[in-house]
Design a protein around this motif. Sequence first.
Motif, PDB file in Angstrom:
ATOM      1  N   THR A 107       4.562  -0.854   3.470  1.00 13.60           N
ATOM      2  CA  THR A 107       5.178  -2.187   3.399  1.00 13.60           C
ATOM      3  C   THR A 107       4.332  -3.037   2.470  1.00 13.60           C
ATOM      4  O   THR A 107       3.096  -2.980   2.533  1.00 13.60           O
ATOM      5  CB  THR A 107       5.211  -2.845   4.797  1.00 13.60           C
ATOM      6  OG1 THR A 107       5.928  -1.995   5.681  1.00 13.60           O
ATOM      7  CG2 THR A 107       5.894  -4.211   4.750  1.00 13.60           C
ATOM      8  N   ILE A 154       3.968  -2.451   8.904  1.00 13.48           N
ATOM      9  CA  ILE A 154       4.275  -3.891   8.936  1.00 13.48           C
ATOM     10  C   ILE A 154       3.165  -4.638   9.681  1.00 13.48           C
ATOM     11  O   ILE A 154       2.657  -5.667   9.202  1.00 13.48           O
ATOM     12  CB  ILE A 154       5.654  -4.147   9.605  1.00 13.48           C
ATOM     13  CG1 ILE A 154       6.780  -3.567   8.753  1.00 13.48           C
ATOM     14  CG2 ILE A 154       5.871  -5.640   9.841  1.00 13.48           C
ATOM     15  CD1 ILE A 154       8.142  -3.550   9.442  1.00 13.48           C
ATOM     16  N   TYR A 207       9.666  -2.311   1.399  1.00 14.08           N
ATOM     17  CA  TYR A 207       9.137  -1.235   2.224  1.00 14.08           C
ATOM     18  C   TYR A 207       9.812   0.068   1.817  1.00 14.08           C
ATOM     19  O   TYR A 207      10.882   0.071   1.198  1.00 14.08           O
ATOM     20  CB  TYR A 207       9.345  -1.521   3.718  1.00 14.08           C
ATOM     21  CG  TYR A 207      10.790  -1.517   4.113  1.00 14.08           C
ATOM     22  CD1 TYR A 207      11.555  -2.670   4.007  1.00 14.08           C
ATOM     23  CD2 TYR A 207      11.411  -0.348   4.543  1.00 14.08           C
ATOM     24  CE1 TYR A 207      12.898  -2.662   4.323  1.00 14.08           C
ATOM     25  CE2 TYR A 207      12.751  -0.331   4.861  1.00 14.08           C
ATOM     26  CZ  TYR A 207      13.491  -1.485   4.750  1.00 14.08           C
ATOM     27  OH  TYR A 207      14.822  -1.466   5.055  1.00 14.08           O
ATOM     28  N   GLY A 216      10.575  -5.945   6.053  1.00 20.40           N
ATOM     29  CA  GLY A 216      10.764  -4.663   6.753  1.00 20.40           C
ATOM     30  C   GLY A 216      11.426  -4.783   8.105  1.00 20.40           C
ATOM     31  O   GLY A 216      11.856  -3.782   8.678  1.00 20.40           O
TER      32      GLY A 216
END
Length: 426
Positions: free
Chosen positions: A333, A399, A235, A421
């Motif tokens: 991400t 995410i 990420y 992440g």
Amino acid sequence: MKVLIIGSGAREHALALAVARSEKVSHVYVAPGNGGTAMMGGKVENAAIKATDIQGLFAFAEKKGVDLTVVGPEQSLESGAVDLFRSSGKMIVGPLKDAAQLETSKVFAKDFMKRYDIPTASYSVFSDYDSARAFLENTTVFPQVIKASGLAAGKGVIVAENRDQAMQAIEDLFRKRIFGGAADEVVIESFLKGEEASVFVLTDGKEYRFFLPSQDHKRIGDGDTGKNTGGMGAYAPAPLVSGEVLKKVEERIVLPTLEGMRKEGVPYTGFLYIGLMIDKGEPSVVEFNVRLGDPEAQVVLPLLQTDLVEALEASLNGTLGEVPFEMKAQSATTVVLASRGYPDSYEKGKLITIDPKLEALDQVMLFHAGTAYVDGQLTTSGGRVLSLTALAPTLKESIDLVYNAVGFVHFEGRYCRRDIGAKAIF
Ligand code: AMP
Ligand code: GLY
């Protein structure tokens, strides 16, 4: 203009997407590419030439009138891709073979950092089993980190928790020669505490520009458990690399590295990957790589606002300090979808199905790595199969978006980490 991208991973797919977005570009060739680059269509096509077949790549570039070449993997750099292209006046992004030693020889990199006082783990170099053994017999502090000096496909590092493991490692490297000549020299270094992060710069040898800092997840299992892999997700931007930390990275690492390489007559050009360990806000170098990271490229490239091709051209014509190098005010991400069994043995040839709903998610990108596209069918052909990236205003949203998108991609034995992440969400 026509651009050639060398390599076949998700990183090269992300490069192809970024390059194809440029209005200046009419053709993008990816050699050898993968199922994803084969399916892109439009400007993008694969060329069936191996990333280490430097002569073949050069002949192809000549024949097609390629204007700019971008090297993805370190093996092509070690094979002298940049030396060959540059000696014929062709524009190519990457370091010359001698400068690529920052990655291809850990002994070179460690000695270099020592000469220029660049923060890194203390170390010793060994070229035979007996002296490494004698050293370990007298070592009382563990873990110690044992590294094959040469390229070992990302597998040449052993973190030995105790003396027995360390002895086993030198046995494997020197006697069983599991990495062959890559372990003719072995570095044994102290273990660095802290958290890892990746910082990439693009440089012409003097000027440099930073991509957003990112964080890889190297272990196969959630919570950073299990075996090391090529990387299971990433990420960016990584809050761990605050403005203050980045300033230290610039002053203590980037500037002395570029200046040192110039002084030694091997100016460093292209992408430089600084693998960092950050302990209480103090960065030190775990490793240099002479290319973009994978999977980090799948988050840092989509976050670049500036036309990548303009920046690459500027890095080759001495105007890197003048072009904008802007980032989107977003987070990204990426989650790697792997074959069950990876990083050990796994089955290939599984049919991949992608729900058309994925296409409708315009902040989601699917990058291919170990896929093959033959006769209209997409199948798995490697351990790390796909890398799914989502962009969103915040890390948390990116995410959520990426894990939602994971449900749209299927193949038998699909495995991914569920916590990419998570450690950056407070
Ligand atoms: P490298 O190939 O040098 O990046 O090493 C692979 C991984 O081993 C790194 O990403 C770290 O997780 C770990 N590692 C390497 N060197 C050290 C070190 N000196 N201290 C702690 N961990 C390390
Ligand atoms: N993400 C680790 C590497 O590319 O080496």
